[in-house]
Design a protein around this motif. Sequence first.
Motif, mmCIF file in Angstrom:
data_model
loop_
_atom_site.group_PDB
_atom_site.id
_atom_site.type_symbol
_atom_site.label_atom_id
_atom_site.label_comp_id
_atom_site.label_asym_id
_atom_site.label_seq_id
_atom_site.Cartn_x
_atom_site.Cartn_y
_atom_site.Cartn_z
ATOM 1 N N GLN A 219 24.391 -11.202 5.638
ATOM 2 C CA GLN A 219 25.504 -11.903 5.265
ATOM 3 C C GLN A 219 25.353 -13.414 5.733
ATOM 4 O O GLN A 219 26.026 -14.492 5.091
ATOM 5 C CB GLN A 219 26.726 -11.407 5.786
ATOM 6 N N THR B 62 29.852 -12.302 0.704
ATOM 7 C CA THR B 62 29.581 -10.893 0.518
ATOM 8 C C THR B 62 28.511 -10.544 -0.197
ATOM 9 O O THR B 62 28.429 -10.866 -1.437
ATOM 10 C CB THR B 62 31.051 -10.170 -0.381
ATOM 11 N N PRO B 63 27.724 -9.925 0.682
ATOM 12 C CA PRO B 63 26.255 -9.689 -0.320
ATOM 13 C C PRO B 63 26.164 -8.885 -1.590
ATOM 14 O O PRO B 63 27.265 -8.251 -1.763
ATOM 15 C CB PRO B 63 25.355 -8.861 0.719
ATOM 16 N N ARG C 276 25.543 -16.772 3.729
ATOM 17 C CA ARG C 276 26.658 -17.950 3.988
ATOM 18 C C ARG C 276 26.161 -19.291 4.309
ATOM 19 O O ARG C 276 26.668 -20.299 3.688
ATOM 20 C CB ARG C 276 27.405 -17.570 5.469
ATOM 21 N N ASP D 185 36.063 -4.509 3.704
ATOM 22 C CA ASP D 185 34.739 -3.923 4.062
ATOM 23 C C ASP D 185 34.676 -2.273 4.209
ATOM 24 O O ASP D 185 33.883 -1.562 4.821
ATOM 25 C CB ASP D 185 34.182 -4.296 5.510
ATOM 26 N N GLN E 141 19.883 -13.816 -3.067
ATOM 27 C CA GLN E 141 20.325 -12.321 -3.280
ATOM 28 C C GLN E 141 19.660 -11.562 -4.429
ATOM 29 O O GLN E 141 18.956 -12.315 -5.336
ATOM 30 C CB GLN E 141 21.892 -12.285 -3.628
ATOM 31 N N GLN F 20 32.279 -4.529 1.062
ATOM 32 C CA GLN F 20 30.967 -4.902 1.856
ATOM 33 C C GLN F 20 29.735 -5.076 1.036
ATOM 34 O O GLN F 20 28.908 -5.840 1.662
ATOM 35 C CB GLN F 20 30.845 -3.567 2.843
ATOM 36 N N TYR G 166 23.198 -5.814 7.403
ATOM 37 C CA TYR G 166 24.284 -6.485 6.925
ATOM 38 C C TYR G 166 24.673 -7.852 7.310
ATOM 39 O O TYR G 166 24.379 -8.752 6.862
ATOM 40 C CB TYR G 166 25.611 -5.546 6.988
#
Length: 364
Positions: A332, A281-282, A336, A184, A301, A263, A328
Amino acid sequence: MHVVLSGYYGFDNVGDDAILLSIIQSLKKWQSDIEITVLSNNPAATEQTYGVKAVNRWKMKEIRQLLKTADGLISGGGSLMQDQTGMKTIPYYAGVIQIAKWLKKPVFVYAQGMGPINHPLSKFIVRTVFNKVEQITVRDRASLALLTEIGVRKETKIVPDPVMGLNGNNFHCDWLESVSLSADSYISVSVRDWPSAVAYKEKIAHSLDELVRQGEQIVFLPMHGEHDFITSQEVAALMKEKSLIAPADLSIEEKIAVIGQSQLLIGMRLHSLIFSAIYATPFIAISYDPKIDAFADIVDQPVIGHVEVDDWNGVTLFEQAVAILESYTTVQEKMRQAVIPLQDEATATAKLAIDAFSKVQRRI
């Protein structure tokens, strides 16, 4: 049970190598003693890397003899049925399927991404061969729509890309430690060359400079060996600020770790996006092919733009990255929730293949 795998294997393309690894792992999850033989451009390396048997993908007589003794053929995954890169690709993969059918062997089309299929002859070949197989699975709605459009009547199921089934929890990369990068603490970038009148490399470089000035570290990850290493060097050279380029010869597991532990990913290669998704992870996608847009849509995304369309710039890419970093945790978690069910479904595709072959065995 003995199955043969046909795909773009043995060419040092990390995306297709990851597909192969994930299919092998998934098949063994459902049947630990399954025998697997891969049609490979580099049989010795494939055998050494994956612990399976392999034969030369170009020796059709050997492939015919192999299929005679096999219980079934898996065609895929990846983007095999497309004529964008030339007119020989579809005849090759369809030809392997046809050999299996001549030998009365069941064929399972495994999580393929279809198209582009532009030429009438290509459409005829795919339609003719796919209507003979036991089961078809594709990785997105666009692929299903294309098969329907060209006249494939066989029932087709949408499944996740096989790589979504990989578990990256135990993957690590010594190179990250050698350059003192921790999880990250950096943004990963996957770029590839693509013929375009749009200066997309300059746009990317501009956005990365702005991110560095805001305190971010940039790590380029070449997904396709030296090809992407050269492109990474070109974009890095366009930057005014410093960046790092990971070695081109990192293993699949190491490349997954580099992306997963970043990150944020800014990526062009499809499997860089999928590696990102494994870790939730974006990412921000830069499209050159409909498969990029399709996967980004599946995991919710953003796609900032297309390399051949001049409707985005370095500022919009930078602003999108900042927006994700500022929200974030929310981004995230949303990702997920989209990814978790796909991971279970991805490994289940292997069971569909085994069941299809077992069903034919019982009839015999």
